[in-house]
Design a protein around this motif. Sequence first.
Motif, PDB file in Angstrom:
ATOM      1  N   GLY A  48      13.430  -9.650 -89.419  1.00 44.52           N
ATOM      2  CA  GLY A  48      14.883  -9.581 -89.377  1.00 44.52           C
ATOM      3  C   GLY A  48      15.554 -10.316 -90.519  1.00 44.52           C
ATOM      4  N   PRO A  49      16.860 -10.416 -90.448  1.00 46.26           N
ATOM      5  CA  PRO A  49      17.635 -11.043 -91.513  1.00 46.26           C
ATOM      6  C   PRO A  49      17.246 -12.506 -91.727  1.00 46.26           C
ATOM      7  N   GLY A  50      17.256 -12.922 -92.959  1.00 48.44           N
ATOM      8  CA  GLY A  50      17.023 -14.325 -93.284  1.00 48.44           C
ATOM      9  C   GLY A  50      15.567 -14.731 -93.354  1.00 48.44           C
ATOM     10  N   GLY A  51      14.665 -13.845 -92.985  1.00 48.75           N
ATOM     11  CA  GLY A  51      13.243 -14.176 -93.045  1.00 48.75           C
ATOM     12  C   GLY A  51      12.853 -15.354 -92.176  1.00 48.75           C
ATOM     13  N   ALA A  52      13.587 -15.604 -91.102  1.00 49.17           N
ATOM     14  CA  ALA A  52      13.324 -16.758 -90.242  1.00 49.17           C
ATOM     15  C   ALA A  52      12.085 -16.572 -89.378  1.00 49.17           C
ATOM     16  N   GLY A  53      11.444 -15.428 -89.476  1.00 51.23           N
ATOM     17  CA  GLY A  53      10.315 -15.135 -88.611  1.00 51.23           C
ATOM     18  C   GLY A  53       9.135 -16.060 -88.761  1.00 51.23           C
ATOM     19  N   ASP A  54       8.927 -16.645 -89.922  1.00 53.98           N
ATOM     20  CA  ASP A  54       7.770 -17.526 -90.102  1.00 53.98           C
ATOM     21  C   ASP A  54       8.155 -19.002 -90.033  1.00 53.98           C
ATOM     22  N   ARG A  55       9.309 -19.271 -89.498  1.00 57.95           N
ATOM     23  CA  ARG A  55       9.832 -20.632 -89.446  1.00 57.95           C
ATOM     24  C   ARG A  55       8.881 -21.610 -88.751  1.00 57.95           C
ATOM     25  N   PHE A  56       8.178 -21.192 -87.725  1.00 56.56           N
ATOM     26  CA  PHE A  56       7.302 -22.077 -86.959  1.00 56.56           C
ATOM     27  C   PHE A  56       5.830 -21.748 -87.178  1.00 56.56           C
ATOM     28  N   LYS A  57       5.544 -21.027 -88.247  1.00 53.58           N
ATOM     29  CA  LYS A  57       4.176 -20.597 -88.548  1.00 53.58           C
ATOM     30  C   LYS A  57       3.198 -21.757 -88.579  1.00 53.58           C
ATOM     31  N   ASP A  58       3.559 -22.855 -89.213  1.00 57.06           N
ATOM     32  CA  ASP A  58       2.666 -23.997 -89.366  1.00 57.06           C
ATOM     33  C   ASP A  58       3.066 -25.197 -88.510  1.00 57.06           C
ATOM     34  N   PHE A  59       3.871 -24.980 -87.498  1.00 56.14           N
ATOM     35  CA  PHE A  59       4.279 -26.084 -86.632  1.00 56.14           C
ATOM     36  C   PHE A  59       3.044 -26.662 -85.951  1.00 56.14           C
ATOM     37  N   PRO A  60       2.863 -27.986 -85.920  1.00 57.36           N
ATOM     38  CA  PRO A  60       1.606 -28.595 -85.473  1.00 57.36           C
ATOM     39  C   PRO A  60       1.348 -28.580 -83.969  1.00 57.36           C
ATOM     40  N   HIS A  61       2.274 -28.105 -83.157  1.00 59.07           N
ATOM     41  CA  HIS A  61       2.091 -28.092 -81.704  1.00 59.07           C
ATOM     42  C   HIS A  61       2.249 -26.669 -81.175  1.00 59.07           C
ATOM     43  N   ASP A  62       1.679 -26.419 -79.992  1.00 59.44           N
ATOM     44  CA  ASP A  62       1.873 -25.123 -79.348  1.00 59.44           C
ATOM     45  C   ASP A  62       3.363 -24.916 -79.061  1.00 59.44           C
ATOM     46  N   VAL A  63       3.819 -23.699 -79.247  1.00 62.30           N
ATOM     47  CA  VAL A  63       5.226 -23.395 -78.973  1.00 62.30           C
ATOM     48  C   VAL A  63       5.383 -22.314 -77.905  1.00 62.30           C
ATOM     49  N   LYS A  64       4.290 -21.743 -77.462  1.00 61.16           N
ATOM     50  CA  LYS A  64       4.354 -20.705 -76.431  1.00 61.16           C
ATOM     51  C   LYS A  64       5.054 -21.266 -75.196  1.00 61.16           C
ATOM     52  N   GLY A  65       6.018 -20.521 -74.706  1.00 59.78           N
ATOM     53  CA  GLY A  65       6.773 -20.939 -73.536  1.00 59.78           C
ATOM     54  C   GLY A  65       8.081 -21.632 -73.880  1.00 59.78           C
ATOM     55  N   ASN A  66       8.282 -21.962 -75.145  1.00 64.26           N
ATOM     56  CA  ASN A  66       9.533 -22.593 -75.561  1.00 64.26           C
ATOM     57  C   ASN A  66      10.543 -21.484 -75.868  1.00 64.26           C
ATOM     58  N   ASN A  67      11.201 -21.006 -74.847  1.00 64.45           N
ATOM     59  CA  ASN A  67      12.084 -19.849 -74.964  1.00 64.45           C
ATOM     60  C   ASN A  67      13.255 -20.080 -75.908  1.00 64.45           C
ATOM     61  N   GLU A  68      13.670 -21.326 -76.084  1.00 64.56           N
ATOM     62  CA  GLU A  68      14.766 -21.612 -76.999  1.00 64.56           C
ATOM     63  C   GLU A  68      14.414 -21.222 -78.435  1.00 64.56           C
ATOM     64  N   LEU A  69      13.141 -21.293 -78.803  1.00 65.61           N
ATOM     65  CA  LEU A  69      12.735 -20.920 -80.146  1.00 65.61           C
ATOM     66  C   LEU A  69      12.958 -19.439 -80.428  1.00 65.61           C
ATOM     67  N   LEU A  70      12.953 -18.629 -79.411  1.00 66.63           N
ATOM     68  CA  LEU A  70      13.079 -17.192 -79.602  1.00 66.63           C
ATOM     69  C   LEU A  70      14.428 -16.790 -80.188  1.00 66.63           C
TER      70      LEU A  70
END
Length: 73
Positions: A48-70
């Motif tokens: 999508g716009p802004g290329g924000a899709g890879d923003r958390f690509k290398d985040f050091p913790h699991d993010v699954k279930g963090n609905n706010e990130l969506l």
Amino acid sequence: MQRPHYTRAQQLPAILAQRIAILDGAMGTMIQRFKLGEAQYRGEGYAGPGGAGDRFKDFPHDVKGNNELLSLT
């Protein structure tokens, strides 16, 4: 006994024209139906716009279930 007819949704446009309203709903429940994986929460496949899709690509913790990130990915 007859149940009352639901009318609050019909009143919403008039309410929003008059004031700021905070709406709360079951968005988390709706998101859970998609059974998203870790990669999807990190934004994999988002183009999508802004290329924000890879923003958390290398985040050091699991993010699954963090609905706010969506809203960001």
